[in-house]
Scaffold this motif. Structure first.
Motif, PDB file in Angstrom:
ATOM      1  N   TRP A 185       0.840  -1.193   0.000  1.00  0.00           N
ATOM      2  CA  TRP A 185       0.000   0.000   0.000  1.00  0.00           C
ATOM      3  C   TRP A 185       0.877   1.246   0.000  1.00  0.00           C
ATOM      4  O   TRP A 185       1.855   1.334   0.740  1.00  0.00           O
ATOM      5  CB  TRP A 185      -0.902   0.034   1.220  1.00  0.00           C
ATOM      6  N   THR A 208      -8.127   4.430  -3.230  1.00  0.00           N
ATOM      7  CA  THR A 208      -9.171   4.614  -2.226  1.00  0.00           C
ATOM      8  C   THR A 208      -9.641   6.062  -2.272  1.00  0.00           C
ATOM      9  O   THR A 208      -9.014   6.911  -2.906  1.00  0.00           O
ATOM     10  CB  THR A 208      -8.666   4.290  -0.808  1.00  0.00           C
ATOM     11  N   GLN A 239     -11.856   5.314   7.653  1.00  0.00           N
ATOM     12  CA  GLN A 239     -10.514   4.947   7.186  1.00  0.00           C
ATOM     13  C   GLN A 239     -10.120   3.572   7.721  1.00  0.00           C
ATOM     14  O   GLN A 239      -9.592   2.732   6.979  1.00  0.00           O
ATOM     15  CB  GLN A 239      -9.490   6.005   7.634  1.00  0.00           C
ATOM     16  N   GLN A 297     -12.069   0.901   5.849  1.00  0.00           N
ATOM     17  CA  GLN A 297     -11.573   0.729   4.486  1.00  0.00           C
ATOM     18  C   GLN A 297     -10.256  -0.042   4.462  1.00  0.00           C
ATOM     19  O   GLN A 297     -10.094  -0.980   3.681  1.00  0.00           O
ATOM     20  CB  GLN A 297     -11.371   2.091   3.832  1.00  0.00           C
ATOM     21  N   GLU A 298      -9.309   0.332   5.317  1.00  0.00           N
ATOM     22  CA  GLU A 298      -8.009  -0.341   5.314  1.00  0.00           C
ATOM     23  C   GLU A 298      -8.143  -1.798   5.742  1.00  0.00           C
ATOM     24  O   GLU A 298      -7.405  -2.659   5.259  1.00  0.00           O
ATOM     25  CB  GLU A 298      -7.001   0.420   6.178  1.00  0.00           C
ATOM     26  N   LEU A 341      -8.776  -4.095   2.732  1.00  0.00           N
ATOM     27  CA  LEU A 341      -7.773  -4.216   1.678  1.00  0.00           C
ATOM     28  C   LEU A 341      -6.896  -5.445   1.891  1.00  0.00           C
ATOM     29  O   LEU A 341      -6.519  -5.748   3.018  1.00  0.00           O
ATOM     30  CB  LEU A 341      -6.888  -2.968   1.643  1.00  0.00           C
ATOM     31  N   LEU A 355      -3.591   4.876  -1.486  1.00  0.00           N
ATOM     32  CA  LEU A 355      -4.577   5.411  -0.560  1.00  0.00           C
ATOM     33  C   LEU A 355      -4.564   6.934  -0.577  1.00  0.00           C
ATOM     34  O   LEU A 355      -3.500   7.548  -0.520  1.00  0.00           O
ATOM     35  CB  LEU A 355      -4.288   4.942   0.867  1.00  0.00           C
TER      36      LEU A 355
END
Length: 182
Positions: A10, A36, A72, A75-76, A79, A87
């Protein structure tokens, strides 16, 4: 899962307000990379759809920061560590904003920071400040937030790469060249 022990692929695109992050993210997406969204703007847009004004949304600074941070984190967590992802900001950006707003760090942020792992951090050099519906900062705040973001990522030991002020396409080329060199 403790991501500190898990290597991710990432790459964070960050910087203070009005540095061109979203433009760069959109161009990376157009080139076929997974990206993202920026959660502060998404949170504001979601609350505006519920009839709230930007001023109302931003009035409770802690609630706003927690709303953005929760988005956040969620979302992370979704992944895949092995997937190459760019990101638009990341969890440590929340720490910079907490510091900027003089908010005490809560357990949610402390725990989230212990789990983060990023392959590289691209900090976009500042562009001339442009205000829009979601930004309440001014040029002075832009500079302070930008410096805090640099301090936070450097203090966490992530590899920081500064992206100069060049055209958006050149910024993307610069980022991709540096990703390959990592």
């Amino acid at each position: 899962m403790n991501l500190k022990s898990v290597k991710t692929n990432w790459h964070v695109i960050t910087g203070g307000p009005s540095t061109g992050k979203t433009t760069v993210i959109n161009l990376l997406n157009e080139r076929g990379f997974k990206t993202t969204i920026e959660h502060a703007r998404h949170y504001i847009d979601t609350m505006r759809e519920e009839g709230r004004t930007v001023e109302e949304i931003r009035a409770n600074k802690r609630k706003f920061q927690l709303g953005v941070l929760n988005m956040q984190i969620e979302q992370e967590a979704e992944l895949a560590p092995s997937e190459t992802v760019f990101l638009d900001r990341a969890i440590p950006d929340a720490l910079a904003y907490y510091k900027f707003l003089n908010l005490e760090m809560d357990e949610l942020l402390k725990n989230a920071l212990q789990k983060v792992s990023y392959k590289s951090i691209f900090i976009l050099d500042r562009l001339p400040f442009v205000n829009d519906y979601a930004r309440t900062e001014d040029k002075e705040a832009q500079l302070k937030i930008h410096k805090l973001i640099i301090e936070v990522y450097e203090s966490l030991g992530f590899p920081v790469i500064f992206v100069p002020v060049i055209s958006p396409e050149e910024r993307v080329d610069f980022i991709l060249k540096n990703v390959q060199n990592i």
